[in-house]
Design an enzyme around this catalytic site. Structure first.
Site, PDB file in Angstrom:
ATOM      1  N   LYS A   1      17.979 -20.959 -10.914  1.00 42.32           N
ATOM      2  CA  LYS A   1      16.979 -19.890 -10.911  1.00 42.32           C
ATOM      3  C   LYS A   1      17.500 -18.691 -10.128  1.00 42.32           C
ATOM      4  O   LYS A   1      18.002 -18.834  -9.016  1.00 42.32           O
ATOM      5  CB  LYS A   1      15.691 -20.354 -10.237  1.00 42.32           C
TER       6      LYS A   1
ATOM      7  N   ASP B 243       1.355 -30.125  -6.419  1.00 39.88           N
ATOM      8  CA  ASP B 243       2.116 -29.987  -5.177  1.00 39.88           C
ATOM      9  C   ASP B 243       1.533 -30.852  -4.061  1.00 39.88           C
ATOM     10  O   ASP B 243       2.274 -31.366  -3.226  1.00 39.88           O
ATOM     11  CB  ASP B 243       2.203 -28.523  -4.762  1.00 39.88           C
TER      12      ASP B 243
ATOM     13  N   TYR C  59      11.334 -15.100 -12.172  1.00 35.36           N
ATOM     14  CA  TYR C  59      12.367 -16.129 -12.199  1.00 35.36           C
ATOM     15  C   TYR C  59      13.162 -15.968 -13.493  1.00 35.36           C
ATOM     16  O   TYR C  59      12.582 -15.965 -14.563  1.00 35.36           O
ATOM     17  CB  TYR C  59      11.790 -17.534 -12.298  1.00 35.36           C
TER      18      TYR C  59
ATOM     19  N   HIS D  94       9.975 -27.392  -6.245  1.00 36.53           N
ATOM     20  CA  HIS D  94      10.174 -27.878  -7.612  1.00 36.53           C
ATOM     21  C   HIS D  94      11.645 -27.802  -8.022  1.00 36.53           C
ATOM     22  O   HIS D  94      12.388 -26.945  -7.550  1.00 36.53           O
ATOM     23  CB  HIS D  94       9.376 -27.028  -8.603  1.00 36.53           C
TER      24      HIS D  94
END
Length: 183
Positions: free
Chosen positions: A72, A170, A132, A62
């Protein structure tokens, strides 16, 4: 903290200094001044996310496109994952290349995935809690994804012969040749 550039030099592997004794351990998991010095520019984090997943769950690959591109800083605080970053910048000589590292509660490693890179991980322990820190808020209109098993990428996911457990999103992600990318 020890900072190591990877084969994708903008993606950094970060190993905090951990002080342990019979009582447990202490570590500084994030320090703005040290982190910004390590990446070479100021990064402002705006959101923290936490996921829990079972063995074999694969989340990714992603990313978010401009104007809401996201960096991130990730780490695994329980269990272990194999964490992957893919260069999604068409102008980069490393476009479509990937790096991957084990992040675990035991090794305390973190990975910095800057804007312009896709991110994903697969859980290699019974369960894993994954954190994250993001430099941008989630914006669904800027969301991008690329198939985790795209043969062009050739990511060597350590699945041990088991099938990856994927979200419907996904499963439906496009191949790199059809994915939205950065210029």
């Amino acid at each position: 903290m020890k900072v190591t550039a990877t084969a994708l030099p903008e993606v950094l592997l970060i190993e905090p200094q951990v002080f342990g004794d019979a009582r447990g351990f202490f570590m500084e998991s994030w320090n703005e001044a040290r982190f910004n010095a390590a990446v070479g520019h100021d990064v402002h984090f705006v959101q923290d996310n936490h996921s829990r997943s079972a063995k074999g769950v694969l989340r990714g690959l992603h990313y978010q496109l401009a104007p809401h591109a996201q960096g991130k800083l990730v780490r695994c605080v329980s269990g272990a994952v194999f964490d992957v970053a893919v260069d999604m910048r068409r102008s980069s000589p490393r476009f479509g290349r990937w790096v991957g590292f084990e992040l675990s509660a035991e090794n305390q490693r973190q990975m910095w995935i800057p804007p312009g890179f896709a991110h994903g991980f697969v859980v290699i322990s019974d369960t894993a809690d994954f954190l994250y820190k993001t430099s941008g808020r989630y914006a669904p209109e800027c969301e991008g994804a690329v198939r985790w098993d795209d043969p062009t990428l050739g990511v060597a996911w350590p699945l041990g012969g088991e099938a990856a457990k994927l979200s419907a999103k996904d499963v439906a992600a496009p191949l790199l040749s059809d994915a939205k990318t950065f210029d």
